[in-house]
Design an enzyme around this catalytic site. Structure first.
Site, PDB file in Angstrom:
ATOM      1  N   TYR A   1       0.829  -1.207   0.000  1.00  0.00           N
ATOM      2  CA  TYR A   1       0.000   0.000   0.000  1.00  0.00           C
ATOM      3  C   TYR A   1       0.859   1.252   0.000  1.00  0.00           C
ATOM      4  O   TYR A   1       2.068   1.181   0.194  1.00  0.00           O
ATOM      5  CB  TYR A   1      -0.949   0.000   1.202  1.00  0.00           C
ATOM      6  CG  TYR A   1      -0.279   0.292   2.527  1.00  0.00           C
ATOM      7  CD1 TYR A   1       0.532  -0.646   3.139  1.00  0.00           C
ATOM      8  CD2 TYR A   1      -0.441   1.529   3.153  1.00  0.00           C
ATOM      9  CE1 TYR A   1       1.162  -0.373   4.347  1.00  0.00           C
ATOM     10  CE2 TYR A   1       0.189   1.812   4.368  1.00  0.00           C
ATOM     11  CZ  TYR A   1       0.979   0.854   4.953  1.00  0.00           C
ATOM     12  OH  TYR A   1       1.613   1.121   6.144  1.00  0.00           O
TER      13      TYR A   1
ATOM     14  N   ARG B   1       7.861   3.650  -5.234  1.00  0.00           N
ATOM     15  CA  ARG B   1       8.034   2.715  -4.112  1.00  0.00           C
ATOM     16  C   ARG B   1       6.945   1.653  -4.113  1.00  0.00           C
ATOM     17  O   ARG B   1       7.191   0.485  -3.790  1.00  0.00           O
ATOM     18  CB  ARG B   1       8.035   3.487  -2.781  1.00  0.00           C
ATOM     19  CG  ARG B   1       8.288   2.570  -1.582  1.00  0.00           C
ATOM     20  CD  ARG B   1       8.440   3.351  -0.291  1.00  0.00           C
ATOM     21  NE  ARG B   1       7.209   3.983   0.123  1.00  0.00           N
ATOM     22  CZ  ARG B   1       7.107   4.783   1.189  1.00  0.00           C
ATOM     23  NH1 ARG B   1       8.165   5.054   1.928  1.00  0.00           N
ATOM     24  NH2 ARG B   1       5.946   5.325   1.508  1.00  0.00           N
TER      25      ARG B   1
ATOM     26  N   ARG C   1      -8.297 -20.203  -0.286  1.00  0.00           N
ATOM     27  CA  ARG C   1      -7.193 -19.984   0.653  1.00  0.00           C
ATOM     28  C   ARG C   1      -6.158 -21.115   0.646  1.00  0.00           C
ATOM     29  O   ARG C   1      -6.320 -22.131   1.327  1.00  0.00           O
ATOM     30  CB  ARG C   1      -7.753 -19.808   2.070  1.00  0.00           C
ATOM     31  CG  ARG C   1      -6.678 -19.418   3.077  1.00  0.00           C
ATOM     32  CD  ARG C   1      -7.186 -19.405   4.500  1.00  0.00           C
ATOM     33  NE  ARG C   1      -6.110 -19.059   5.418  1.00  0.00           N
ATOM     34  CZ  ARG C   1      -5.156 -19.893   5.806  1.00  0.00           C
ATOM     35  NH1 ARG C   1      -5.137 -21.134   5.381  1.00  0.00           N
ATOM     36  NH2 ARG C   1      -4.216 -19.477   6.641  1.00  0.00           N
TER      37      ARG C   1
ATOM     38  N   HIS D   1      -1.686 -21.093   0.711  1.00  0.00           N
ATOM     39  CA  HIS D   1      -0.621 -20.121   0.941  1.00  0.00           C
ATOM     40  C   HIS D   1       0.092 -19.697  -0.339  1.00  0.00           C
ATOM     41  O   HIS D   1       0.352 -18.519  -0.548  1.00  0.00           O
ATOM     42  CB  HIS D   1       0.417 -20.674   1.925  1.00  0.00           C
ATOM     43  CG  HIS D   1      -0.046 -20.652   3.343  1.00  0.00           C
ATOM     44  ND1 HIS D   1      -1.105 -21.417   3.788  1.00  0.00           N
ATOM     45  CD2 HIS D   1       0.397 -19.972   4.428  1.00  0.00           C
ATOM     46  CE1 HIS D   1      -1.282 -21.202   5.075  1.00  0.00           C
ATOM     47  NE2 HIS D   1      -0.383 -20.323   5.484  1.00  0.00           N
TER      48      HIS D   1
ATOM     49  N   LYS E   1       6.613  -2.007   1.856  1.00  0.00           N
ATOM     50  CA  LYS E   1       5.450  -1.387   2.502  1.00  0.00           C
ATOM     51  C   LYS E   1       4.272  -2.355   2.407  1.00  0.00           C
ATOM     52  O   LYS E   1       3.359  -2.212   1.596  1.00  0.00           O
ATOM     53  CB  LYS E   1       5.133  -0.018   1.889  1.00  0.00           C
ATOM     54  CG  LYS E   1       4.286   0.866   2.816  1.00  0.00           C
ATOM     55  CD  LYS E   1       4.378   2.314   2.411  1.00  0.00           C
ATOM     56  CE  LYS E   1       3.340   3.194   3.089  1.00  0.00           C
ATOM     57  NZ  LYS E   1       3.449   3.297   4.543  1.00  0.00           N
TER      58      LYS E   1
ATOM     59  N   GLU F   1      13.238   2.222  13.537  1.00  0.00           N
ATOM     60  CA  GLU F   1      12.281   3.251  13.074  1.00  0.00           C
ATOM     61  C   GLU F   1      11.075   3.241  13.998  1.00  0.00           C
ATOM     62  O   GLU F   1      11.026   2.464  14.946  1.00  0.00           O
ATOM     63  CB  GLU F   1      11.869   2.991  11.621  1.00  0.00           C
ATOM     64  CG  GLU F   1      11.144   1.675  11.420  1.00  0.00           C
ATOM     65  CD  GLU F   1      10.729   1.400   9.975  1.00  0.00           C
ATOM     66  OE1 GLU F   1      10.559   2.356   9.199  1.00  0.00           O
ATOM     67  OE2 GLU F   1      10.551   0.216   9.646  1.00  0.00           O
TER      68      GLU F   1
ATOM     69  N   LEU G   1      11.634   0.981   6.591  1.00  0.00           N
ATOM     70  CA  LEU G   1      11.030   1.506   5.365  1.00  0.00           C
ATOM     71  C   LEU G   1      11.759   2.806   5.035  1.00  0.00           C
ATOM     72  O   LEU G   1      11.876   3.681   5.901  1.00  0.00           O
ATOM     73  CB  LEU G   1       9.536   1.790   5.569  1.00  0.00           C
ATOM     74  CG  LEU G   1       8.843   2.258   4.289  1.00  0.00           C
ATOM     75  CD1 LEU G   1       8.604   1.088   3.350  1.00  0.00           C
ATOM     76  CD2 LEU G   1       7.528   2.950   4.592  1.00  0.00           C
TER      77      LEU G   1
HETATM   78  O1  PSZ Z   1      -1.260   8.529   8.566  1.00  0.00           O
HETATM   79  C1  PSZ Z   1      -0.312   7.931   9.093  1.00  0.00           C
HETATM   80  O2  PSZ Z   1      -0.268   7.696  10.304  1.00  0.00           O
HETATM   81  C2  PSZ Z   1       0.833   7.501   8.250  1.00  0.00           C
HETATM   82  S1  PSZ Z   1       0.908   7.845   6.610  1.00  0.00           S
HETATM   83  C3  PSZ Z   1       2.390   7.069   6.428  1.00  0.00           C
HETATM   84  C4  PSZ Z   1       2.789   6.563   7.609  1.00  0.00           C
HETATM   85  C5  PSZ Z   1       1.907   6.812   8.655  1.00  0.00           C
HETATM   86  N1  PSZ Z   1       3.943   5.872   7.838  1.00  0.00           N
HETATM   87  C6  PSZ Z   1       4.801   5.382   6.835  1.00  0.00           C
HETATM   88  C7  PSZ Z   1       6.008   4.754   7.457  1.00  0.00           C
HETATM   89  C8  PSZ Z   1       5.940   3.465   8.043  1.00  0.00           C
HETATM   90  O3  PSZ Z   1       4.770   2.815   8.062  1.00  0.00           O
HETATM   91  C9  PSZ Z   1       7.101   2.886   8.606  1.00  0.00           C
HETATM   92  C10 PSZ Z   1       7.047   1.547   9.249  1.00  0.00           C
HETATM   93  N2  PSZ Z   1       8.259   3.547   8.558  1.00  0.00           N
HETATM   94  C11 PSZ Z   1       8.352   4.787   8.004  1.00  0.00           C
HETATM   95  C12 PSZ Z   1       7.237   5.424   7.471  1.00  0.00           C
HETATM   96  C13 PSZ Z   1       7.392   6.793   6.862  1.00  0.00           C
HETATM   97  O4  PSZ Z   1       7.286   6.704   5.471  1.00  0.00           O
HETATM   98  P1  PSZ Z   1       6.753   7.930   4.573  1.00  0.00           P
HETATM   99  O5  PSZ Z   1       7.585   9.098   4.938  1.00  0.00           O
HETATM  100  O6  PSZ Z   1       6.983   7.462   3.192  1.00  0.00           O
HETATM  101  O7  PSZ Z   1       5.316   8.114   4.924  1.00  0.00           O
END
Ligand code: PSZ
Length: 285
Positions: free
Chosen positions: A32, A51, A99, A101, A146, A178, A202
């Protein structure tokens, strides 16, 4: 009337239903993106959809649209829904199949859905900062993807919220990786530190914007790992994400960072960041 996107069609929310057999529902088998909308325009859409395609490729899920086509979809969602300040959410799962895997056959198409929503900038937090709680990083070793699999992130965020904190900061083998939904930065003696873009984090789009701002401003950057003890000793700490932008962190596990107030380099980077989005932060008091 709010328009949602599903596999090439723009329809109303009630019409966007997905099957119990969707692999996103069973396995979290998908990826996503969240793209910010400022003043009705998408921000860093190309980076986000590049990405997105890269995440899909890493899980061996071919997608039927290019970066330009995804950008058009997101633009239409933002525009037709009259979004001025908010975000677009787009996800793709490996589709609907009984379903098992292993991957379904080639006849199974990905399920691509999206919507746009109004979501104002978190001005109070940008100005005052937030508290964070550290948690064990129990995630898998492909945090660069992601992925829709966010169980460890969900558990971590809940633990933080129950402790009165805005974010959880993951610690793996004593190293700060992170946040549960953000990247983490520290400032020591005028130098910015952040975890390198490896498989353990990420590589945030906001993170990349911050690094570009630093290059532009001749601010020293070390993309090197640092420990939790080193994080605690930083002069300033902040987190970044698409919706949180550059949010100061003023306490870690109840212990204040520096003097407990957002720091000057953080404020300077916030100002440079704002110039990239063409917005100015409104003072809340
Ligand atoms: O609305 C929200 O709370 C959001 S929108 C994007 C995120 C949160 N986080 C993205 C993210 C992440 O899920 C992890 C595990 N690490 C870093 C980030 C930051 O990524 P960017 O800057 O691309 O959103």
């Amino acid at each position: 009337m709010t328009l949602y996107f599903k596999n090439g069609k723009y329809t109303q929310k009630d019409e966007v239903t997905v099957s119990i057999d969707d692999r996103g529902y069973y396995f979290g088998d998908g990826v996503y993106e969240v793209i910010k909308v400022y003043g009705g325009s998408l921000y860093t859409a190309e980076e986000h959809f590049t990405r997105f395609l890269s995440s899909a490729e890493k899980i061996r899920m071919p997608l039927p649209y290019t970066v330009a086509e995804f950008t058009e979809i997101a633009e239409r969602l933002a525009e037709d829904n009259g979004i001025t300040e908010g975000h677009v959410y787009i996800q793709a799962t490996r589709g609907v199949a009984p379903r098992i895997h292993n991957f379904p056959g080639e006849e199974t198409e990905p399920m691509i859905t999206g919507y746009a929503i109004e979501n104002p900038r978190p001005l109070a937090k940008l100005e005052s900062g937030v508290a964070v709680k550290t948690v064990d990083d129990i995630r898998w070793l492909r945090c660069d993807i992601k992925s829709l699999n966010l169980l460890a992130n969900v558990m971590a965020k809940q633990e933080a919220v129950e402790a009165g904190c805005a974010e959880a900061v993951f610690i793996r083998d004593g190293i700060v990786t992170e946040g549960s939904s953000s990247n983490i930065f520290g400032v020591k003696d005028g130098i910015l530190y952040t975890h390198p873009a490896t498989n353990l984090i990420l590589n945030g789009i906001t993170r990349r914007v911050v690094l570009k701002c630093c290059a532009q401003e001749s601010i020293g950057v070390m993309e090197e790992t640092f420990s939790l003890d080193e994080l605690r000793a930083m002069d300033e700490v902040f987190l970044t994400s698409t919706t949180s932008e550059i949010t100061p962190i003023t306490s870690i596990d109840g212990e204040q960072v520096g003097d407990g107030k957002p720091g000057p380099l953080t404020a300077r980077l916030q100002a440079v960041f704002e110039s990239t989005i063409g917005q100015v932060q409104q003072k809340t008091n």
